[in-house]
Design a protein around this motif. Structure first.
Motif, PDB file in Angstrom:
ATOM      1  N   HIS A  99      10.256   1.477   2.792  1.00  0.00           N
ATOM      2  CA  HIS A  99       9.106   0.765   2.241  1.00  0.00           C
ATOM      3  C   HIS A  99       9.458  -0.693   1.953  1.00  0.00           C
ATOM      4  CE1 HIS A  99       6.996   4.707   0.787  1.00  0.00           C
ATOM      5  NE2 HIS A  99       7.235   4.664   2.080  1.00  0.00           N
ATOM      6  N   HIS A 153       1.997   0.672   9.093  1.00  0.00           N
ATOM      7  CA  HIS A 153       1.889   0.365   7.662  1.00  0.00           C
ATOM      8  C   HIS A 153       0.918   1.328   7.009  1.00  0.00           C
ATOM      9  CE1 HIS A 153       4.197  -3.348   7.886  1.00  0.00           C
ATOM     10  NE2 HIS A 153       3.647  -3.499   9.068  1.00  0.00           N
ATOM     11  N   LYS A 202       9.107  -2.388   5.280  1.00  0.00           N
ATOM     12  CA  LYS A 202       7.712  -2.605   5.676  1.00  0.00           C
ATOM     13  C   LYS A 202       7.068  -3.669   4.803  1.00  0.00           C
ATOM     14  CE  LYS A 202       6.830   1.870   7.702  1.00  0.00           C
ATOM     15  NZ  LYS A 202       6.163   3.157   7.551  1.00  0.00           N
ATOM     16  N   ALA A 203       7.453  -3.701   3.536  1.00  0.00           N
ATOM     17  CA  ALA A 203       6.914  -4.733   2.644  1.00  0.00           C
ATOM     18  C   ALA A 203       7.372  -6.116   3.115  1.00  0.00           C
ATOM     19  CB  ALA A 203       7.369  -4.472   1.214  1.00  0.00           C
ATOM     20  N   SER A 233       8.081  -6.947   6.131  1.00  0.00           N
ATOM     21  CA  SER A 233       7.315  -7.242   7.334  1.00  0.00           C
ATOM     22  C   SER A 233       5.900  -7.685   6.978  1.00  0.00           C
ATOM     23  CB  SER A 233       7.305  -5.999   8.223  1.00  0.00           C
ATOM     24  OG  SER A 233       6.219  -5.986   9.060  1.00  0.00           O
ATOM     25  N   SER A 234       5.283  -7.020   5.989  1.00  0.00           N
ATOM     26  CA  SER A 234       3.924  -7.386   5.558  1.00  0.00           C
ATOM     27  C   SER A 234       3.880  -8.794   4.994  1.00  0.00           C
ATOM     28  CB  SER A 234       3.428  -6.439   4.466  1.00  0.00           C
ATOM     29  OG  SER A 234       3.456  -5.141   4.906  1.00  0.00           O
ATOM     30  N   LEU A 235       4.984  -9.209   4.360  1.00  0.00           N
ATOM     31  CA  LEU A 235       4.998 -10.530   3.734  1.00  0.00           C
ATOM     32  C   LEU A 235       5.451 -11.625   4.694  1.00  0.00           C
ATOM     33  CD1 LEU A 235       6.335  -9.554   0.196  1.00  0.00           C
ATOM     34  CD2 LEU A 235       4.002 -10.036   0.889  1.00  0.00           C
ATOM     35  N   ASP A 291       2.463  -0.599  -5.278  1.00  0.00           N
ATOM     36  CA  ASP A 291       2.502  -0.858  -3.837  1.00  0.00           C
ATOM     37  C   ASP A 291       3.771  -1.681  -3.531  1.00  0.00           C
ATOM     38  OD1 ASP A 291       0.260  -1.495  -1.321  1.00  0.00           O
ATOM     39  OD2 ASP A 291       2.069  -2.713  -1.495  1.00  0.00           O
ATOM     40  N   ARG A 340       4.604  -3.835  -1.361  1.00  0.00           N
ATOM     41  CA  ARG A 340       4.403  -5.261  -1.045  1.00  0.00           C
ATOM     42  C   ARG A 340       4.163  -6.053  -2.321  1.00  0.00           C
ATOM     43  NH1 ARG A 340      -0.638  -4.213   2.664  1.00  0.00           N
ATOM     44  NH2 ARG A 340      -0.957  -2.852   0.895  1.00  0.00           N
TER      45      ARG A 340
END
Lengths: 265, 283
Positions: A147, A238, A150-151, A153-155, A31, A33
């Protein structure tokens, strides 16, 4: 010609990275993230350690991760190690002579002394830089750029920064194409060999034209965003899913800086 | 609620000292298929952007779906939101419109900005990928798409928001003839009876296929407004508005060396293409 070659090189390099990230391999299967967090933990571990042996083990671990992800040491050398060696090496060399300590060797003719403490400092600097660069290149070569964004952004990285990074990557290729076309169009109308001054003039005018075009492009892009409902905040879709092996990798990666801090390695 | 998609009256717009639009007046009813025909610099792209509330009149009045097109009105978030849900614009240059890192993100952008749920967004993305034959391209970055593919993504990224009004700016620009033909076929088949479609173009080949009514613009003013068939066969009008002009060339059929002469081409006959508007290599 060199300018055009350079532009082609950027595009080729990006395509190679995209192809590598789409291939099968250990890191590619994680993954994004988790991968980002895990590799970041290893970079932090490399900067925390006070042991050259631990640093060497971390570097070896990075190479092993590359191998199981289908990234050859030759590629790592080309994309990370040589450049880091060149630039960090230039910074590390003075440390060999300037850090006071036990004399290890003396340069003939110049008489400069190399101290063991200086050698250790230079080795740490180089080792940390090489390990961190290897891990960063691994992230880029095993993860499609969208990706990675986006990772980030997720973190918790602000979406505005992520959006700017995404658009920079997106439009660099458009601008490279425009720059290439401008350069070719000019070359097709140049009848004789240009001297250095004329070449510099050509380069600067091309840069100015490119800047003008990029500003116009930026305005149009903003309008295109507004036309599709943009109101100052970018929302991202996501679609990541974690699996047990992701958590295993993250646990192992987080354990390393933990051990280094706990055991003062 | 009004039956008019657009109503413009005495509208003007200037870029600094240059007058781009002058005394523009027309009404577009809901469901109408309208072409804005004009040569380069005639003001059709500016008019289209105004119809999408990206710029506002500096004279006259303009409404879209009953909403006044003015900077004051669009300063209100709710008005802006309501308008964007109803009206979609496909830009001439797909590179301008495709600012996201992948095709899927591009399709997701509009619906996410409009506040759709992620489940709904995913479902609609899947629909559009199939409908536009983009499934195999969904993870591809825009710089790895051909011109035809980019165009398809650009149109899909607007249609996914299900706008009642679709504005198309030079949809066939920079497409090869086969791709152009396929795109026109797709548009005429997929856009439906209910949706209002306004297409700005200078391409006489496609006007008859995509519109029943045509407004001809010339240097920022309306030169003609009427049935498309009447307009495209009015050679004097087309000549006056710089859409066709006499030119001098040779026809090989006239003999081994051709015979030079001057004439005006009539609009070509329609093609009957299939849906796959991408025949070219990567651009």
């Amino acid at each position: 010609m060199g300018f055009l070659h350079g532009l082609d090189g950027v595009e080729r390099h990006a395509r190679e990275a995209e192809d590598a990230s789409a291939s099968a391999g250990f890191l590619q299967g994680l993954d994004p993230r988790i991968k980002l967090a895990g590799l970041l933990a290893l970079v932090i571990a490399a900067s925390l350690t006070r042991s050259l042996l631990t640093l060497a083990l971390l570097f070896s671990a990075a190479v092993v991760l590359a191998l199981v992800s289908g990234i050859s040491p030759r590629r790592l050398a080309r994309q990370a190690w040589l450049a880091v060696l060149l630039f960090t090496g230039a910074l590390a060399i003075p440390a060999l002579f300037l850090v006071p300590g036990d004399e290890l060797a003396r340069l003939p003719l110049l008489g400069w002394t190399v101290s063991s403490q200086g050698l250790r400092s230079a080795a740490f600097l180089l080792g940390r830089a090489e390990t961190s660069a290897t891990l960063a290149v691994l992230l880029v070569l095993t993860t499609p750029w969208p990706h990675v964004l986006k990772a980030l952004s997720s973190l918790g990285v602000p979406v505005a920064i992520v959006a700017v990074l995404g658009m920079t990557y997106r439009y660099i290729f458009v601008l490279i194409r425009i720059a290439g076309e401008i350069s070719e169009a000019r070359r097709s109308r140049i009848m004789s060999r240009m001297n250095g001054k004329a070449r510099r003039h050509l380069l600067f005018t091309t840069m100015a034209v490119l800047l003008g075009k990029s500003l116009a492009l930026a305005q149009d892009i903003h309008l295109a965003m507004v036309a599709r409902g943009f109101r100052g905040e970018v929302r991202l879709l996501h679609d990541f899913q974690t699996r047990p092996r992701d958590w295993t990798f993250l646990s192992a990666a987080l354990l390393v800086p933990g051990l280094i801090l706990g055991l003062r390695l | 609620m009004t039956d008019n998609a657009f109503h413009f009256s005495g509208v003007g717009y200037s870029y600094g000292p240059a007058r781009a639009l002058d005394n523009i007046g027309f009404t577009v009813t809901s469901g109408e298929k309208l072409a804005l025909l004009g040569a380069n610099g005639s003001g059709k792209s500016t008019l289209l952007r105004m119809m999408d509330a990206l710029c506002f009149p500096d004279g006259g009045t303009a409404t879209a779906c009953g909403m006044t097109l003015s900077a004051t009105a669009f300063a209100d978030e709710d008005t802006n939101f309501a308008f964007r849900r109803r009206v979609g614009l496909v830009f001439q240059n797909p590179d301008v419109q495709m600012f996201n890192p992948t095709v899927m993100d591009e399709l997701a952008f509009g619906p996410l900005q409009l506040g759709w749920s992620t489940t709904e967004v995913r479902r609609e993305i899947d629909n559009m990928l199939v409908r536009f034959n983009l499934t195999q391209l969904k993870d591809r970055p825009p710089h790895r798409l051909s011109g035809g593919e980019k165009k398809r993504v650009a149109i899909a990224s607007v249609l996914i928001c299900k706008p009642q009004i679709l504005l198309l700016d030079e949809p066939t620009a920079a497409l090869d003839p086969a791709s152009k033909s396929d795109l026109v076929s797709f548009l005429s088949r997929e856009l439906g009876e209910d949706r209002t479609v306004v297409t700005a173009t200078h391409d006489l080949d496609i006007v008859e296929d995509i519109s029943s009514r045509t407004i001809v613009l010339d240097r920022g003013s309306i030169a003609a407004d009427g049935a498309t068939l009447d307009i495209i066969h009015d050679t004097a009008l087309l000549q006056r508005t710089h859409l066709v002009f006499p030119h001098h060339h040779s026809h090989p059929k006239a003999g081994p060396y051709g015979k030079s002469h001057s004439h005006i081409h009539e609009p070509p006959a329609k093609a009957t293409p299939s849906f796959d508007f991408d025949h070219g290599a990567k651009d």
